[in-house]
Design an enzyme around this catalytic site. Structure first.
Site, PDB file in Angstrom:
ATOM      1  N   PHE A 325       8.259 -14.392  66.631  1.00  0.00           N
ATOM      2  CA  PHE A 325       9.330 -15.322  66.996  1.00  0.00           C
ATOM      3  C   PHE A 325      10.336 -15.299  65.861  1.00  0.00           C
ATOM      4  O   PHE A 325      10.007 -15.559  64.697  1.00  0.00           O
ATOM      5  CB  PHE A 325       8.812 -16.751  67.162  1.00  0.00           C
ATOM      6  N   GLU A 326      11.568 -14.985  66.196  1.00  0.00           N
ATOM      7  CA  GLU A 326      12.654 -15.124  65.237  1.00  0.00           C
ATOM      8  C   GLU A 326      13.968 -15.225  66.001  1.00  0.00           C
ATOM      9  O   GLU A 326      14.170 -14.558  67.007  1.00  0.00           O
ATOM     10  CB  GLU A 326      12.695 -13.958  64.232  1.00  0.00           C
ATOM     11  N   ILE A 327      14.807 -16.126  65.540  1.00  0.00           N
ATOM     12  CA  ILE A 327      16.169 -16.252  66.047  1.00  0.00           C
ATOM     13  C   ILE A 327      17.065 -15.940  64.858  1.00  0.00           C
ATOM     14  O   ILE A 327      17.014 -16.644  63.840  1.00  0.00           O
ATOM     15  CB  ILE A 327      16.449 -17.660  66.593  1.00  0.00           C
TER      16      ILE A 327
END
Length: 447
Positions: A325-327
Site C-alpha cells: 500500500f502506498e499513495i
C-alpha cells in the site's frame, strides 16, 4: 363361417384401418408436442441470453468465456463505454472511455500489478476500493502484467471499475535478468535462501516483481500522464470509508509519500543493500536531504550531523514502509536522484543475487532523499493484506460507522512494527495508538 364372412364383408379391414388412423394421429400429436417443446426452449434461451447481456452491459462490460488465443489482450468495447487498452508500443493509440468519466480533481490513477490467474483477488480488492472510496471519484484504474491480459480479466475488471481502465503489458526488458549478471550466482543464491526457508527465497518471478516495482513501474508509457498513484494489491481489504480525496490531501499538504504499515525486513534478503546505499550517498553527497528520516532507519542517528558531513554511519535497523500500500507522487521516482539511485543498485545485481525488495529500496530512498515532513502516515485508514492488518484506534471512526474492524488486530502494536518508531520521532495522527511502545524483536520477520 362367421369368421370368413367377417373378412368378406370388410368389417375387419375397416376396424384395422381405424386403428392405424388412431396410431398415426397419436404419433403426429406427439411430434407436434416435441416441436412445440423445442421452440419454447429456444425462445426462452434467447430471452435468457438477452437478459444476461442486459445485466452485463449495466455492469460495464460483456462477460465472455471465450479464451481464443487470437483475442487475448484485446479490449472488447461495449455499448456502455469504449474501454481503453494501452501498451508500450509508441504507435499504439489507446481509446478513451466516453461514459466512464473521472470525477476526482487530481491527475491520479489506481495502480495494480497483477496476473491473470489472480482475477478474483483483483476483483475483491477493486470492490473494496470502489465501495470505500472510488465510487465518489471514479479515478482510472491501470493494470500491469508481464503477460497479455485475457478477455475475461479485461471484461470483468472493466465492469467493476467506476472510471476509465487501461491495461499494460510490461516490456520484456523491464521483466528480465540483465545480461551483465552471472546466472550461476543467481541460481546458487536462490538455492541458498530456499534452503534457509526464506519466504520467496527460491522465486525468480518474485525477484522480477521487486526489481520492476523498484525501478520500472513509473516508466510505463501509460503512467506518464499521471502525477499520483495509489498502489492496490490483489486480495486486500479496506476497513474504513474514506470521506475525502487522499490525492488532494497529499497535494494540499505538500506530501510526497503516504503509507499505512511499517515493519522490519528479513536481513537475509538484503545483506548488502544498505552498504550499497551508503556507497551511493558517499559518491553523491548532494542527494542527502536536510531534516531527513535517517534516525528512523538507523537507531539514534544524528540527522543534523549526517547532513552537515554528508555521510551516513551506523547500521540499518531494517525498518521499511510496507509498499503493497502506498499513495505517492510519481515525480519523486521519475526524478534524477531516485533514478540514479536505482541504476546504482541495479548495477550491483542484488535484486537477483540476493532478494532485494522494493519496500526497503523505496523506504531507504524516501528516508534519505526527502525531508521527513513530506512523508505521511494514513492513520485513519483500516487496511489488511495478510499477514498484517491495522485498524484505527479512535472511538469516532467506529462509533460513526466509518470503520468496521477489530481494534485489537492492529499491527501498529506488534513488536515487529516500525510504526511506533515513526510516531515517536514524528508524532501520531488520529487513529494511531495513543502511546505506542517502541519494541525491538529478537528476530526480524520474513514478511
Amino acid at each position: 363361417m362367421e369368421k370368413l364372412h367377417f373378412w368378406k364383408d370388410g368389417t375387419y379391414g375397416t376396424m384395422h384401418l381405424a386403428r392405424l388412423t388412431t396410431k398415426r394421429t397419436a404419433v403426429r400429436t406427439m411430434c407436434l408436442m416435441v416441436l412445440f417443446f423445442l421452440i419454447y426452449h429456444v425462445f426462452t434461451a434467447m430471452e435468457l441470453r438477452k437478459s444476461i447481456s442486459s445485466v452485463s452491459e449495466k455492469a460495464g462490460g460483456f462477460i465472455s468465456s471465450n479464451n481464443n488465443n487470437d483475442d487475448i489482450g484485446k479490449v472488447i468495447p461495449t455499448e456502455k463505454a469504449q474501454l481503453p487498452k494501452t501498451s508500450n508500443n509508441k504507435d499504439s493509440k489507446p481509446t478513451t472511455s466516453k461514459l466512464k468519466v473521472t470525477i476526482g480533481k487530481e491527475n491520479a490513477t489506481l495502480l495494480m500489478l497483477v496476473r491473470n490467474r489472480e482475477m478474483q483477488k483483483a476483483l475483491g480488492s477493486m470492490r473494496m476500493v470502489e465501495d470505500r472510496f472510488n465510487r465518489n471519484y471514479h479515478y482510472p484504474w491501470t493494470f500491469m502484467n508481464d503477460k497479455p491480459f485475457t478477455k475475461d480479466f479485461i471484461n470483468y475488471t472493466s465492469g467493476m471499475a467506476s472510471g476509465p481502465v487501461e491495461y499494460i503489458e510490461i516490456p520484456k526488458e523491464h521483466w528480465s535478468i540483465p545480461e551483465t549478471l552471472n546466472q550461476s550466482l543467481i541460481n546458487s543464491g536462490m538455492k541458498k535462501l530456499k534452503k534457509e526457508g526464506v519466504i520467496y527465497g527460491g522465486s525468480l518471478s518474485y525477484r522480477h516483481m521487486c526489481r520492476f516495482n523498484s525501478g520500472f513501474f513509473y516508466r510505463q508509457e501509460a503512467l506518464k500522464k499521471y502525477d499520483w498513484y495509489w498502489r492496490v494489491e490483489p486480495d486486500i481489504e479496506i476497513y474504513c470509508d474514506i470521506p475525502y480525496d487522499p490525492f488532494t490531501r497529499m497535494r494540499e499538504n505538500n506530501k510526497v509519500y503516504g503509507w499505512v504499515i511499517a515493519m522490519y525486513e528479513f536481513i537475509q534478503t538484503i545483506p548488502t543493500l544498505f552498504d550499497s546505499t551508503k556507497e551511493f550517498v558517499e559518491k553523491n553527497p548532494e542527494v542527502l536531504a536536510e531534516d531527513n528520516s535517517l534516525n528512523w532507519i538507523i537507531d539514534n542517528a544524528n540527522v543534523s550531523q549526517a547532513f552537515a558531513e554528508k555521510k551516513i554511519t551506523g547500521d540499518y535497523n531494517l525498518c521499511h514502509f510496507w509498499s503493497n500500500f502506498e499513495i505517492a507522487n510519481l515525480n519523486f521516482f521519475r526524478g534524477p536522484t531516485y533514478q540514479k539511485y536505482f541504476d546504482y543498485l541495479d548495477s550491483k545485481g542484488g535484486f537477483f543475487y540476493e532478494r532485494w525488495g522494493d519496500a526497503p529500496v523505496h523506504s531507504l530512498a524516501l528516508a534519505l532523499f526527502l525531508p521527513r515532513t513530506k512523508i505521511h502516515h494514513f492513520s485513519d485508514f483500516g487496511y489488511n493484506h495478510n499477514p498484517a492488518a491495522r485498524c484505527p484506534q479512535d472511538d469516532e471512526s467506529h462509533l460513526s460507522g466509518r470503520c468496521y474492524c477489530e481494534r485489537s488486530r492492529n499491527f501498529d502494536l506488534s513488536s515487529y512494527s516500525c510504526a511506533p518508531r515513526w510516531f515517536s520521532l514524528n508524532g501520531a495522527g488520529v487513529g494511531a495508538p495513543a502511546t505506542p511502545p517502541v519494541q525491538v524483536p529478537d528476530v526480524k520477520p520474513a514478511v
